[in-house]
Design a protein around this motif. Structure first.
Motif, PDB file in Angstrom:
ATOM      1  N   ARG A  97       0.826  -1.208   0.000  1.00 37.14           N
ATOM      2  CA  ARG A  97       0.000   0.000   0.000  1.00 37.14           C
ATOM      3  C   ARG A  97       0.859   1.257   0.000  1.00 37.14           C
ATOM      4  O   ARG A  97       0.611   2.208  -0.748  1.00 37.14           O
ATOM      5  CB  ARG A  97      -0.927   0.000   1.224  1.00 37.14           C
ATOM      6  CG  ARG A  97      -1.867   1.198   1.234  1.00 37.14           C
ATOM      7  CD  ARG A  97      -2.657   1.279   2.516  1.00 37.14           C
ATOM      8  NE  ARG A  97      -3.524   2.445   2.504  1.00 37.14           N
ATOM      9  CZ  ARG A  97      -4.066   2.992   3.580  1.00 37.14           C
ATOM     10  NH1 ARG A  97      -3.844   2.460   4.769  1.00 37.14           N
ATOM     11  NH2 ARG A  97      -4.845   4.050   3.489  1.00 37.14           N
ATOM     12  N   LEU A 112       1.267   4.119  -2.984  1.00 36.05           N
ATOM     13  CA  LEU A 112       1.059   5.552  -2.756  1.00 36.05           C
ATOM     14  C   LEU A 112       2.233   6.368  -3.286  1.00 36.05           C
ATOM     15  O   LEU A 112       2.056   7.392  -3.945  1.00 36.05           O
ATOM     16  CB  LEU A 112       0.870   5.822  -1.266  1.00 36.05           C
ATOM     17  CG  LEU A 112      -0.475   5.417  -0.654  1.00 36.05           C
ATOM     18  CD1 LEU A 112      -0.425   5.554   0.860  1.00 36.05           C
ATOM     19  CD2 LEU A 112      -1.595   6.273  -1.225  1.00 36.05           C
ATOM     20  N   HIS A 129      -5.213  13.044  -4.909  1.00 31.34           N
ATOM     21  CA  HIS A 129      -3.916  12.475  -4.533  1.00 31.34           C
ATOM     22  C   HIS A 129      -3.574  12.811  -3.083  1.00 31.34           C
ATOM     23  O   HIS A 129      -3.080  11.950  -2.332  1.00 31.34           O
ATOM     24  CB  HIS A 129      -2.826  13.019  -5.447  1.00 31.34           C
ATOM     25  CG  HIS A 129      -2.814  12.413  -6.820  1.00 31.34           C
ATOM     26  ND1 HIS A 129      -2.819  11.053  -7.037  1.00 31.34           N
ATOM     27  CD2 HIS A 129      -2.783  13.002  -8.048  1.00 31.34           C
ATOM     28  CE1 HIS A 129      -2.783  10.815  -8.343  1.00 31.34           C
ATOM     29  NE2 HIS A 129      -2.769  11.982  -8.971  1.00 31.34           N
ATOM     30  N   LYS A 174      -5.385  10.670  -0.593  1.00 38.83           N
ATOM     31  CA  LYS A 174      -4.818   9.319  -0.494  1.00 38.83           C
ATOM     32  C   LYS A 174      -3.534   9.325   0.334  1.00 38.83           C
ATOM     33  O   LYS A 174      -3.324   8.432   1.171  1.00 38.83           O
ATOM     34  CB  LYS A 174      -4.547   8.762  -1.889  1.00 38.83           C
ATOM     35  CG  LYS A 174      -5.812   8.436  -2.671  1.00 38.83           C
ATOM     36  CD  LYS A 174      -5.478   7.905  -4.057  1.00 38.83           C
ATOM     37  CE  LYS A 174      -6.757   7.577  -4.825  1.00 38.83           C
ATOM     38  NZ  LYS A 174      -6.465   7.082  -6.197  1.00 38.83           N
TER      39      LYS A 174
END
Length: 227
Positions: free
Chosen positions: A9, A13, A51, A54
């Motif tokens: 994850r 990112l 973005h 996130k």
């Protein structure tokens, strides 16, 4: 799914090009607005907002409001250290997004790595501190010695508040351009602040580059005993 930290994850990112550009911009240590980060990433403001949401949900950045604006920054030194290490890995593997230019030379010479000095000048400093016994290496990273404490106190750095703080006093950070360590931690941050206060160097606007004056570079070398 196997147990343990979900590195996939975090890698996802960081791995998006737009988000990577945003994170790199925040390595300057300054908090930036969503509009500024959109410009750094080369995307529209709505895309930048997605973005940033996130990255914030992933724990890589945080935000604070001031007036009408939201300012974003990295959540801490651990994030900065991971980014610096990835830059070194990418550089060593030859994964460069553009051909090197004059600005790249300035960044390699001296730059800000989140809140401390990095680049050729920083690795030279770290090496000198180890050679002179002002820092000692341990299994947990560098340690400030008694002679080192006297050395930095003589440079105008108040060590007691740094020692009492929760943040590590000394950390080593792998320099992406030099592939050697430089000094991080609260002491590294204090050293950069003193260098700027002495007028030896200043940050280049709009860049992570740190520019030493000729007098400042000579004084820096004399302070460390660099030949």
């Amino acid at each position: 799914m196997k147990a343990g930290p979900d590195i996939a994850r975090i890698a996802a990112l960081i791995g998006d090009p737009a988000r990577a550009n945003m994170l790199t911009a925040l390595m300057s240590g300054k908090a930036l607005t969503a509009s500024e980060l959109a410009a750094e990433a080369g995307v529209s403001p709505p895309t930048a907002s997605g973005h940033l949401a996130k990255l914030e949900a992933g724990g890589l950045i945080g935000q604070r409001r001031q007036g009408r604006h939201r300012y974003f920054s990295l959540t801490g030194t651990e994030v900065a250290a991971v980014l610096e290490s990835l830059m070194g890995l990418a550089s060593g593997a030859g994964h460069l997004r553009t051909r090197p230019g004059p600005r790249d030379e300035a960044l390699r010479r001296a730059r800000v790595c989140y809140n401390h000095l990095a680049g050729e000048m920083a690795t030279a400093m770290y090496g000198a501190l180890l050679r002179t016994g002002r820092l000692a290496t341990t299994g947990d990273g560098p340690r400030l010695t008694e002679s080192g404490a006297a050395f930095f106190s003589g440079f105008g750095i108040a060590l007691e508040p740094l020692i009492r703080a929760r943040a590590p006093l000394c950390r080593e950070c792998l320099d992406w351009s030099e592939r050697r360590s430089h000094l991080a931690g609260s002491l590294g941050r204090a050293v950069l602040a003193r260098i700027e206060a002495e007028g030896w160097a200043s940050r280049e606007p709009g860049s992570r580059a740190v520019r030493f004056t000729p007098r400042g570079e000579a004084a820096f070398g004399a302070w460390l005993g660099l030949g």
